[in-house]
Design an enzyme around this catalytic site. Structure first.
Site, mmCIF file in Angstrom:
data_model
loop_
_atom_site.group_PDB
_atom_site.id
_atom_site.type_symbol
_atom_site.label_atom_id
_atom_site.label_comp_id
_atom_site.label_asym_id
_atom_site.label_seq_id
_atom_site.Cartn_x
_atom_site.Cartn_y
_atom_site.Cartn_z
ATOM 1 N N SER A 154 -5.659 -0.655 13.747
ATOM 2 C CA SER A 154 -6.515 0.522 13.931
ATOM 3 C C SER A 154 -7.074 0.535 15.348
ATOM 4 C CB SER A 154 -7.654 0.425 12.914
ATOM 5 O OG SER A 154 -8.690 1.288 13.248
ATOM 6 N N TYR A 207 -14.325 -4.582 8.756
ATOM 7 C CA TYR A 207 -13.063 -3.854 8.942
ATOM 8 C C TYR A 207 -12.550 -4.038 10.374
ATOM 9 C CZ TYR A 207 -9.823 0.148 8.939
ATOM 10 O OH TYR A 207 -8.712 0.950 9.043
ATOM 11 N N GLY A 238 0.830 -1.213 0.000
ATOM 12 C CA GLY A 238 0.000 0.000 0.000
ATOM 13 C C GLY A 238 0.860 1.256 0.000
ATOM 14 N N ALA A 239 2.002 1.172 -0.708
ATOM 15 C CA ALA A 239 2.995 2.247 -0.613
ATOM 16 C C ALA A 239 2.730 3.400 -1.574
ATOM 17 C CB ALA A 239 4.378 1.674 -0.884
ATOM 18 N N SER A 292 0.186 5.463 -1.670
ATOM 19 C CA SER A 292 -0.522 6.646 -1.142
ATOM 20 C C SER A 292 -0.592 6.597 0.372
ATOM 21 C CB SER A 292 -1.937 6.727 -1.733
ATOM 22 O OG SER A 292 -2.754 5.744 -1.149
ATOM 23 N N GLY A 293 -1.135 7.667 0.940
ATOM 24 C CA GLY A 293 -1.442 7.731 2.367
ATOM 25 C C GLY A 293 -0.281 7.394 3.281
ATOM 26 N N ILE A 294 -0.567 6.530 4.247
ATOM 27 C CA ILE A 294 0.390 6.233 5.308
ATOM 28 C C ILE A 294 1.593 5.443 4.776
ATOM 29 C CG2 ILE A 294 0.609 4.977 7.512
ATOM 30 C CD1 ILE A 294 -2.519 5.708 7.808
ATOM 31 N N GLY A 295 1.346 4.555 3.807
ATOM 32 C CA GLY A 295 2.440 3.764 3.230
ATOM 33 C C GLY A 295 3.457 4.668 2.539
HETATM 34 N N1 LIG Z 1 -6.535 6.797 7.508
HETATM 35 C C1 LIG Z 1 -6.866 6.472 8.746
HETATM 36 O O1 LIG Z 1 -7.439 7.279 9.504
HETATM 37 C C2 LIG Z 1 -6.557 5.121 9.266
HETATM 38 C C3 LIG Z 1 -5.939 4.165 8.491
HETATM 39 N N2 LIG Z 1 -5.665 2.933 9.020
HETATM 40 C C4 LIG Z 1 -5.011 1.893 8.241
HETATM 41 O O2 LIG Z 1 -3.869 2.419 7.609
HETATM 42 C C5 LIG Z 1 -3.565 1.654 6.455
HETATM 43 C C6 LIG Z 1 -3.246 2.596 5.301
HETATM 44 O O3 LIG Z 1 -4.411 3.296 4.936
HETATM 45 P P1 LIG Z 1 -4.397 4.787 4.410
HETATM 46 O O4 LIG Z 1 -3.038 5.214 4.088
HETATM 47 O O5 LIG Z 1 -5.203 5.574 5.350
HETATM 48 O O6 LIG Z 1 -5.272 4.617 3.117
HETATM 49 P P2 LIG Z 1 -4.988 4.882 1.563
HETATM 50 O O7 LIG Z 1 -6.286 4.575 0.918
HETATM 51 O O8 LIG Z 1 -4.350 6.185 1.337
HETATM 52 O O9 LIG Z 1 -3.926 3.780 1.209
HETATM 53 C C7 LIG Z 1 -4.275 2.473 1.046
HETATM 54 C C8 LIG Z 1 -3.284 1.831 0.134
HETATM 55 O O10 LIG Z 1 -3.587 0.451 0.080
HETATM 56 C C9 LIG Z 1 -3.569 0.060 -1.255
HETATM 57 N N3 LIG Z 1 -4.416 -1.104 -1.453
HETATM 58 C C10 LIG Z 1 -5.724 -1.224 -1.226
HETATM 59 N N4 LIG Z 1 -6.137 -2.449 -1.553
HETATM 60 C C11 LIG Z 1 -5.044 -3.120 -1.993
HETATM 61 C C12 LIG Z 1 -4.821 -4.415 -2.490
HETATM 62 N N5 LIG Z 1 -5.797 -5.303 -2.616
HETATM 63 N N6 LIG Z 1 -3.554 -4.771 -2.842
HETATM 64 C C13 LIG Z 1 -2.547 -3.898 -2.726
HETATM 65 N N7 LIG Z 1 -2.693 -2.644 -2.285
HETATM 66 C C14 LIG Z 1 -3.934 -2.265 -1.930
HETATM 67 C C15 LIG Z 1 -4.025 1.264 -2.021
HETATM 68 O O11 LIG Z 1 -3.589 1.141 -3.344
HETATM 69 P P3 LIG Z 1 -4.492 1.469 -4.638
HETATM 70 O O12 LIG Z 1 -3.951 2.754 -5.151
HETATM 71 O O13 LIG Z 1 -4.234 0.316 -5.546
HETATM 72 O O14 LIG Z 1 -5.924 1.561 -4.197
HETATM 73 C C16 LIG Z 1 -3.314 2.362 -1.287
HETATM 74 O O15 LIG Z 1 -1.999 2.507 -1.703
HETATM 75 C C17 LIG Z 1 -4.774 0.751 6.231
HETATM 76 O O16 LIG Z 1 -4.458 -0.532 6.717
HETATM 77 C C18 LIG Z 1 -5.847 1.366 7.089
HETATM 78 O O17 LIG Z 1 -6.770 0.422 7.520
HETATM 79 C C19 LIG Z 1 -5.960 2.642 10.315
HETATM 80 C C20 LIG Z 1 -6.566 3.563 11.124
HETATM 81 C C21 LIG Z 1 -6.934 4.865 10.659
HETATM 82 C C1 LIG Z 2 -16.400 17.225 13.763
HETATM 83 C C2 LIG Z 2 -17.116 15.990 13.393
HETATM 84 C C3 LIG Z 2 -18.226 16.267 12.442
HETATM 85 C C4 LIG Z 2 -16.145 15.018 12.877
HETATM 86 C C5 LIG Z 2 -16.721 13.664 12.475
HETATM 87 C C6 LIG Z 2 -15.617 12.774 12.300
HETATM 88 C C7 LIG Z 2 -15.967 11.297 12.083
HETATM 89 C C8 LIG Z 2 -16.444 11.097 10.675
HETATM 90 C C9 LIG Z 2 -14.732 10.563 12.499
HETATM 91 C C10 LIG Z 2 -14.604 10.547 14.024
HETATM 92 C C11 LIG Z 2 -13.768 9.367 14.387
HETATM 93 C C12 LIG Z 2 -13.299 8.870 13.046
HETATM 94 C C13 LIG Z 2 -12.652 7.568 12.907
HETATM 95 C C14 LIG Z 2 -12.629 6.927 11.682
HETATM 96 C C15 LIG Z 2 -13.379 7.478 10.540
HETATM 97 C C16 LIG Z 2 -13.897 8.890 10.715
HETATM 98 C C17 LIG Z 2 -14.451 9.135 12.108
HETATM 99 C C18 LIG Z 2 -15.632 8.233 12.355
HETATM 100 C C19 LIG Z 2 -11.939 5.608 11.510
HETATM 101 C C20 LIG Z 2 -13.041 4.567 11.573
HETATM 102 C C21 LIG Z 2 -11.244 5.467 10.164
HETATM 103 C C22 LIG Z 2 -10.607 4.129 9.985
HETATM 104 C C23 LIG Z 2 -9.992 3.537 11.185
HETATM 105 O O1 LIG Z 2 -9.277 2.585 11.082
HETATM 106 C C24 LIG Z 2 -10.285 4.044 12.512
HETATM 107 C C25 LIG Z 2 -10.878 5.408 12.568
HETATM 108 C C26 LIG Z 2 -11.410 5.672 13.953
HETATM 109 C C27 LIG Z 2 -11.908 7.069 14.094
#
Ligand SMILES: NC(=O)C1=CN([C@@H]2O[C@H](COP(=O)(O)OP(=O)(O)OC[C@H]3O[C@@H](n4cnc5c(N)ncnc54)[C@H](OP(=O)(O)O)[C@@H]3O)[C@@H](O)[C@H]2O)C=CC1
Ligand SMILES: CC(C)CCC[C@@H](C)[C@H]1CC[C@H]2C3=C(CC[C@]12C)[C@@]1(C)CCC(=O)C[C@@H]1CC3
Length: 314
Positions: free
Chosen positions: A140, A162, A9-10, A12-15
């Site tokens: 998470s 999830y 998952g590198a 975008s995002g956290i990766g």
């Molecule tokens: N954002 C948040 O608030 C939170 C995130 N997390 C966890 O952090 C991790 C990273 O998520 P985040 O950076 O937020 O999300 P993003 O959507 O930005 O990144 C997800 C990445 O995973 C890749 N991906 C999805 N499905 C697959 C697959 N089948 N095979 C290979 N790659 C795949 C995506 O690639 P592609 O471009 O191909 O879609 C993308 O690069 C996840 O495990 C998420 O559950 C946990 C808690 C909170």
């Molecule tokens: C000011 C308010 C209107 C803000 C609302 C925010 C909510 C949508 C979020 C509050 C806690 C968040 C949360 C997630 C998604 C967005 C919220 C529900 C996650 C479920 C996202 C994915 C995870 O792995 C955990 C996150 C926990 C907290």
């Protein structure tokens, strides 16, 4: 020996933020971006090379939700690299789970099973005498025991796939430590906090997030789990790579946290997991892995037989 860090998952995002942080720390590191979408992977590599022109960045095609793709990727890694560290940073967050082409629930397959098979398939290079390697699972705060059942590990019947898959990753990390620490493989779990990424933009439209962003920054003053930026979210992943493996607590989840003023730190918190449950899940995943491999072998044999038949009839 070179350190190769494989990040799923590198693109975008956290990766991607983890890759940036790792290269900032040591631009000599060798990274392997394991991604499903090669166009986005290429864009991520270009972005990383812009800031770190000397970096060694390989791309690897991997759809972690497909057992065939996992086995193919592992084969390539074994042929070319020595992976010493491995971070999972992809994830699928949806309440509308479905069955994938392996006959598995998609969320379970993407967030847990694919990585389990990958770790097992790479064990010959991850578990080597006299060396340590590590796996870090991006879990998470949503990982909840109440969402998970040993009778339904794929969460076919429930409505929280999830949360179930993330709790399962906490359990499986503990089991991997029990089974592999003696061979030098260590597993840890992190929680990135709440981060603005494609995953969160998928929950609510991005204009909504833009509107409430000032409120989010206000909430952050009181809630250290609102890490908000991918850079902050990747803090725990990054700090684990800097820690000595022996100092890691297998029962702790390492949380990326942010102070009200925005400074980033990592804190371990005990997970609500037990050995019996983690072992039972481990055994179930081994059985599932065995039947997935058997099914793929049968598919390949049938294809071969069909090809042979076509050749004979021509
Ligand atoms: N954002 C948040 O608030 C939170 C995130 N997390 C966890 O952090 C991790 C990273 O998520 P985040 O950076 O937020 O999300 P993003 O959507 O930005 O990144 C997800 C990445 O995973 C890749 N991906 C999805 N499905 C697959 C697959 N089948 N095979 C290979 N790659 C795949 C995506 O690639 P592609 O471009 O191909 O879609 C993308 O690069 C996840 O495990 C998420 O559950 C946990 C808690 C909170
Ligand atoms: C000011 C308010 C209107 C803000 C609302 C925010 C909510 C949508 C979020 C509050 C806690 C968040 C949360 C997630 C998604 C967005 C919220 C529900 C996650 C479920 C996202 C994915 C995870 O792995 C955990 C996150 C926990 C907290």
């Amino acid at each position: 020996m070179e350190k190769v860090i494989l990040v799923t998952g590198a693109n975008s995002g956290i990766g991607l933020a983890l890759c940036e942080r790792l290269l900032y720390e040591d631009s000599q590191l060798q990274l392997c971006l394991a991604c499903r979408n090669m166009q986005r992977a290429e864009a991520a590599r270009s972005a990383l090379l812009t800031s770190h022109p000397d970096a060694q960045i390989d791309l690897l095609h991997l759809d972690v939700g497909s057992v065939r793709s996992v086995l193919h990727a592992a084969h390539k890694v074994k042929a070319s690299n020595v992976v010493k560290m491995f971070a999972t940073a992809e994830g699928l967050l949806t309440q509308q789970d479905r069955v994938n082409k392996d006959g598995l629930q998609e969320v379970f397959a993407t967030n847990l099973f694919g990585h389990f098979v990958l770790v097992r398939e790479l064990d010959s290079i991850l578990c080597q005498a006299g060396q340590t390697s590590r796996v870090v699972w991006t879990s998470s705060s949503n990982a909840r025991r109440s969402a998970f059942s040993l009778d339904d590990v794929q969460h076919r019947l429930g409505t929280e796939p999830y949360a179930s898959s993330k709790y399962a990753s906490d359990l499986i990390s503990l089991a991997l430590n029990r089974h592999n620490n003696s061979q030098g493989l260590y597993s840890s779990v992190i929680c990135p906090g709440l981060v603005m990424t494609n995953l969160t933009y998928g929950i609510l439209p991005s204009f909504f997030w833009t509107l409430i962003m000032p409120i989010m920054y206000l909430i952050r003053i009181f809630t250290n789990t609102f890490t908000l930026t991918p850079h902050n979210g990747a803090g725990a992943l990054h700090s684990l790579f800097l820690k000595k493996t022996e100092s890691l607590d297998p029962r702790a989840k390492y949380h990326s946290l942010t102070s009200g003023m925005g400074s980033n730190y990592t804190q371990p918190r005990q997970m609500d997991i037990d050995d019996d449950m983690s072992e039972a899940l481990y055994v179930k995943l081994l059985e599932m892995e065995k039947s997935a491999r058997k099914r793929l072998k049968e598919e390949d044999d049938n294809k071969q037989a069909y090809k042979k038949y076509l050749n004979q009839t021509e």
